[in-house]
Design a protein around this motif. Structure first.
Motif, PDB file in Angstrom:
ATOM      1  N   MET A 150      20.097 -87.455 117.649  1.00 35.07           N
ATOM      2  CA  MET A 150      21.263 -88.331 117.682  1.00 35.07           C
ATOM      3  C   MET A 150      22.527 -87.521 117.363  1.00 35.07           C
ATOM      4  SD  MET A 150      19.676 -91.059 118.468  1.00 35.07           S
ATOM      5  CE  MET A 150      21.124 -92.130 118.491  1.00 35.07           C
ATOM      6  N   ARG A 151      23.580 -87.771 118.137  1.00 38.22           N
ATOM      7  CA  ARG A 151      24.862 -87.114 117.916  1.00 38.22           C
ATOM      8  C   ARG A 151      25.952 -88.169 117.703  1.00 38.22           C
ATOM      9  NH1 ARG A 151      22.862 -82.515 116.321  1.00 38.22           N
ATOM     10  NH2 ARG A 151      22.197 -81.073 117.967  1.00 38.22           N
ATOM     11  N   PRO A 152      26.926 -87.882 116.851  1.00 41.45           N
ATOM     12  CA  PRO A 152      27.938 -88.882 116.511  1.00 41.45           C
ATOM     13  C   PRO A 152      29.068 -89.006 117.530  1.00 41.45           C
ATOM     14  CG  PRO A 152      28.371 -86.878 115.303  1.00 41.45           C
ATOM     15  CD  PRO A 152      27.090 -86.649 116.062  1.00 41.45           C
ATOM     16  N   PHE A 153      29.595 -90.220 117.600  1.00 42.90           N
ATOM     17  CA  PHE A 153      30.805 -90.508 118.350  1.00 42.90           C
ATOM     18  C   PHE A 153      31.425 -91.715 117.657  1.00 42.90           C
ATOM     19  CE2 PHE A 153      33.465 -92.377 121.620  1.00 42.90           C
ATOM     20  CZ  PHE A 153      33.979 -91.277 122.282  1.00 42.90           C
ATOM     21  N   GLN A 154      32.732 -91.707 117.479  1.00 43.35           N
ATOM     22  CA  GLN A 154      33.399 -92.835 116.832  1.00 43.35           C
ATOM     23  C   GLN A 154      34.304 -93.559 117.816  1.00 43.35           C
ATOM     24  OE1 GLN A 154      34.830 -90.910 112.928  1.00 43.35           O
ATOM     25  NE2 GLN A 154      34.085 -92.929 112.309  1.00 43.35           N
ATOM     26  N   LEU A 155      33.953 -94.799 118.101  1.00 42.35           N
ATOM     27  CA  LEU A 155      34.783 -95.605 118.985  1.00 42.35           C
ATOM     28  C   LEU A 155      36.107 -95.969 118.329  1.00 42.35           C
ATOM     29  CD1 LEU A 155      32.068 -98.009 120.434  1.00 42.35           C
ATOM     30  CD2 LEU A 155      33.268 -96.192 121.662  1.00 42.35           C
ATOM     31  N   ASN A 156      36.067 -96.173 117.029  1.00 38.81           N
ATOM     32  CA  ASN A 156      37.277 -96.541 116.302  1.00 38.81           C
ATOM     33  C   ASN A 156      37.325 -95.786 114.977  1.00 38.81           C
ATOM     34  OD1 ASN A 156      39.559 -97.733 115.277  1.00 38.81           O
ATOM     35  ND2 ASN A 156      38.658 -99.770 114.997  1.00 38.81           N
ATOM     36  N   PRO A 157      37.751 -94.522 115.022  1.00 33.31           N
ATOM     37  CA  PRO A 157      37.766 -93.709 113.788  1.00 33.31           C
ATOM     38  C   PRO A 157      38.743 -94.211 112.737  1.00 33.31           C
ATOM     39  CG  PRO A 157      38.868 -92.556 115.587  1.00 33.31           C
ATOM     40  CD  PRO A 157      38.196 -93.750 116.197  1.00 33.31           C
ATOM     41  N   ASP A 158      39.660 -95.118 113.125  1.00 32.56           N
ATOM     42  CA  ASP A 158      40.633 -95.655 112.177  1.00 32.56           C
ATOM     43  C   ASP A 158      40.185 -96.977 111.564  1.00 32.56           C
ATOM     44  OD1 ASP A 158      42.433 -93.532 112.632  1.00 32.56           O
ATOM     45  OD2 ASP A 158      43.195 -94.515 114.437  1.00 32.56           O
ATOM     46  N   ALA A 159      38.976 -97.419 111.889  1.00 27.90           N
ATOM     47  CA  ALA A 159      38.479 -98.672 111.327  1.00 27.90           C
ATOM     48  C   ALA A 159      38.368 -98.561 109.809  1.00 27.90           C
ATOM     49  CB  ALA A 159      37.116 -99.015 111.924  1.00 27.90           C
ATOM     50  N   PRO A 160      38.616 -99.655 109.094  1.00 19.97           N
ATOM     51  CA  PRO A 160      38.578 -99.595 107.620  1.00 19.97           C
ATOM     52  C   PRO A 160      37.164 -99.479 107.085  1.00 19.97           C
ATOM     53  CG  PRO A 160      38.874-101.857 108.359  1.00 19.97           C
ATOM     54  CD  PRO A 160      38.963-100.998 109.596  1.00 19.97           C
ATOM     55  N   ALA A 161      36.990 -98.698 106.046  1.00 20.37           N
ATOM     56  CA  ALA A 161      35.668 -98.546 105.438  1.00 20.37           C
ATOM     57  C   ALA A 161      35.232 -99.839 104.762  1.00 20.37           C
ATOM     58  CB  ALA A 161      35.691 -97.409 104.424  1.00 20.37           C
ATOM     59  N   GLU A 162      36.208-100.613 104.266  1.00 15.80           N
ATOM     60  CA  GLU A 162      35.865-101.847 103.555  1.00 15.80           C
ATOM     61  C   GLU A 162      35.390-102.950 104.500  1.00 15.80           C
ATOM     62  OE1 GLU A 162      40.376-101.734 104.092  1.00 15.80           O
ATOM     63  OE2 GLU A 162      38.760-100.362 103.524  1.00 15.80           O
ATOM     64  N   GLY A 163      35.696-102.811 105.779  1.00 15.14           N
ATOM     65  CA  GLY A 163      35.188-103.751 106.759  1.00 15.14           C
ATOM     66  C   GLY A 163      36.022-105.022 106.895  1.00 15.14           C
ATOM     67  N   GLU A 164      35.859-105.677 108.032  1.00 16.60           N
ATOM     68  CA  GLU A 164      36.517-106.942 108.326  1.00 16.60           C
ATOM     69  C   GLU A 164      35.700-107.652 109.397  1.00 16.60           C
ATOM     70  OE1 GLU A 164      40.262-106.502 110.344  1.00 16.60           O
ATOM     71  OE2 GLU A 164      39.592-104.719 111.415  1.00 16.60           O
ATOM     72  N   PRO A 165      35.820-108.973 109.546  1.00 16.51           N
ATOM     73  CA  PRO A 165      35.072-109.680 110.580  1.00 16.51           C
ATOM     74  C   PRO A 165      35.359-109.079 111.959  1.00 16.51           C
ATOM     75  CG  PRO A 165      36.016-111.235 109.035  1.00 16.51           C
ATOM     76  CD  PRO A 165      36.588-109.899 108.693  1.00 16.51           C
ATOM     77  N   LEU A 166      34.326-108.915 112.749  1.00 16.65           N
ATOM     78  CA  LEU A 166      34.475-108.216 114.027  1.00 16.65           C
ATOM     79  C   LEU A 166      35.245-109.016 115.066  1.00 16.65           C
ATOM     80  CD1 LEU A 166      33.855-105.833 115.887  1.00 16.65           C
ATOM     81  CD2 LEU A 166      31.679-106.928 116.442  1.00 16.65           C
ATOM     82  N   ILE A 167      34.953-110.302 115.204  1.00 16.04           N
ATOM     83  CA  ILE A 167      35.564-111.093 116.277  1.00 16.04           C
ATOM     84  C   ILE A 167      37.093-111.047 116.223  1.00 16.04           C
ATOM     85  CG2 ILE A 167      35.878-113.413 117.201  1.00 16.04           C
ATOM     86  CD1 ILE A 167      33.303-112.195 118.089  1.00 16.04           C
ATOM     87  N   PRO A 168      37.733-111.301 115.085  1.00 11.37           N
ATOM     88  CA  PRO A 168      39.198-111.197 115.041  1.00 11.37           C
ATOM     89  C   PRO A 168      39.698-109.805 115.428  1.00 11.37           C
ATOM     90  CG  PRO A 168      38.409-112.374 113.121  1.00 11.37           C
ATOM     91  CD  PRO A 168      37.200-111.808 113.795  1.00 11.37           C
ATOM     92  N   ALA A 169      38.961-108.761 115.040  1.00 15.21           N
ATOM     93  CA  ALA A 169      39.367-107.395 115.385  1.00 15.21           C
ATOM     94  C   ALA A 169      39.299-107.192 116.891  1.00 15.21           C
ATOM     95  CB  ALA A 169      38.467-106.391 114.667  1.00 15.21           C
ATOM     96  N   LEU A 170      38.255-107.735 117.527  1.00 17.43           N
ATOM     97  CA  LEU A 170      38.127-107.617 118.977  1.00 17.43           C
ATOM     98  C   LEU A 170      39.218-108.405 119.687  1.00 17.43           C
ATOM     99  CD1 LEU A 170      34.256-107.919 119.480  1.00 17.43           C
ATOM    100  CD2 LEU A 170      35.663-105.851 119.592  1.00 17.43           C
ATOM    101  N   GLU A 171      39.568-109.566 119.153  1.00 17.94           N
ATOM    102  CA  GLU A 171      40.610-110.396 119.778  1.00 17.94           C
ATOM    103  C   GLU A 171      41.971-109.721 119.680  1.00 17.94           C
ATOM    104  OE1 GLU A 171      38.783-114.898 119.322  1.00 17.94           O
ATOM    105  OE2 GLU A 171      39.987-114.062 117.681  1.00 17.94           O
ATOM    106  N   ARG A 172      42.211-109.003 118.596  1.00 20.27           N
ATOM    107  CA  ARG A 172      43.469-108.260 118.486  1.00 20.27           C
ATOM    108  C   ARG A 172      43.540-107.173 119.547  1.00 20.27           C
ATOM    109  NH1 ARG A 172      42.355-108.101 112.890  1.00 20.27           N
ATOM    110  NH2 ARG A 172      41.874-105.883 113.045  1.00 20.27           N
ATOM    111  N   LYS A 173      42.399-106.564 119.841  1.00 22.07           N
ATOM    112  CA  LYS A 173      42.380-105.441 120.769  1.00 22.07           C
ATOM    113  C   LYS A 173      42.296-105.879 122.226  1.00 22.07           C
ATOM    114  CE  LYS A 173      40.103-100.993 121.526  1.00 22.07           C
ATOM    115  NZ  LYS A 173      39.081-100.038 120.991  1.00 22.07           N
ATOM    116  N   PHE A 174      41.470-106.903 122.499  1.00 27.28           N
ATOM    117  CA  PHE A 174      41.215-107.283 123.888  1.00 27.28           C
ATOM    118  C   PHE A 174      41.784-108.645 124.285  1.00 27.28           C
ATOM    119  CE2 PHE A 174      37.614-104.492 122.656  1.00 27.28           C
ATOM    120  CZ  PHE A 174      37.851-103.462 123.554  1.00 27.28           C
TER     121      PHE A 174
END
Length: 223
Positions: A39-63
């Protein structure tokens, strides 16, 4: 045959592709072939917060408002593969530490198993894969001793992915020079494995009849 899989544990198509490829690899092994997967790493969102947040709102902001429709399409494909994807519970988080853990697990011979567990935790259990406590628990479940090492290696692999021109995942790199991109169907992966085996002279021998009496490489002969 050596295969490197560039992926991110929060990438749904990586999860689907990972499972499909594993099935194709088992078909090759059943024919007598060998495959070493790393397995090799790749980061789709390297600026994502380590503390986390609900995914759906984050996706709606982006898409935009079409984000939920996108997730439903992916969820439907996942169900066909026997995978659970609960986007309502999923947590958007930074994946660097998750990749570091996979790197540590790889050094202990458990890289694929660790990646499997992280995929399931993220997509099916609403786990924050950026939370050290969560990662420690998952490591223990897999049997990985988290030494805290691996960060520098992850950075090196991420830099190599950039140098190779990897801009999307999953990407399957065979023998360091043959690439297959995306969550291909299982049969497409199987065909790619066979083609690489043929090109590199690793095609398993086809037995045309059941083995009979003979001698082995230790000098033992059936009598």
């Amino acid at each position: 045959m050596k295969v490197e899989i560039f992926s991110d544990v929060v990438c749904p198509w990586c999860y689907i592709g990972h499972v499909r490829f594993a099935r194709a690899a088992e078909r090759f092994r059943a024919k007598g072939g060998t495959i070493e997967v790393t397995m090799r790493p790749f980061q789709l969102n390297p600026d994502a917060p380590a503390e986390g947040e609900p995914l759906i709102p984050a996706l709606e902001r982006k898409f935009g408002p079409g984000a939920r429709q996108m997730t439903e399409r992916v969820r439907a494909v996942a169900v066909e593969e026997g995978l659970e994807m609960d986007y309502e519970r999923a947590v958007n988080a930074n994946t660097f530490e998750a990749h570091r853990l996979i790197e540590t697990a790889t050094a202990q011979g458990l890289g694929k198993e660790m990646a499997d567990r992280l995929f399931r935790a993220y997509f099916g259990e609403g786990a924050n894969v950026g939370d050290p406590a969560v990662l420690s628990r998952l490591a223990g479940e897999v049997g990985v001793q988290d030494t805290g090492d691996g960060a520098e290696q992850v950075r090196e692999h991420l830099a190599r992915a950039g140098a190779l021109g990897v801009s999307g995942v999953p990407l399957f790199l065979f023998e360091g020079k043959f690439a297959v991109s995306g969550a291909q169907p299982e049969d497409a992966f199987a065909a790619a494995i066979d083609e690489v085996a043929e090109r590199t002279g690793q095609t398993p021998i086809t037995q045309l009849a059941p083995p009979a009496d003979g001698c082995d490489d230790d000098g033992y002969c059936a009598v």
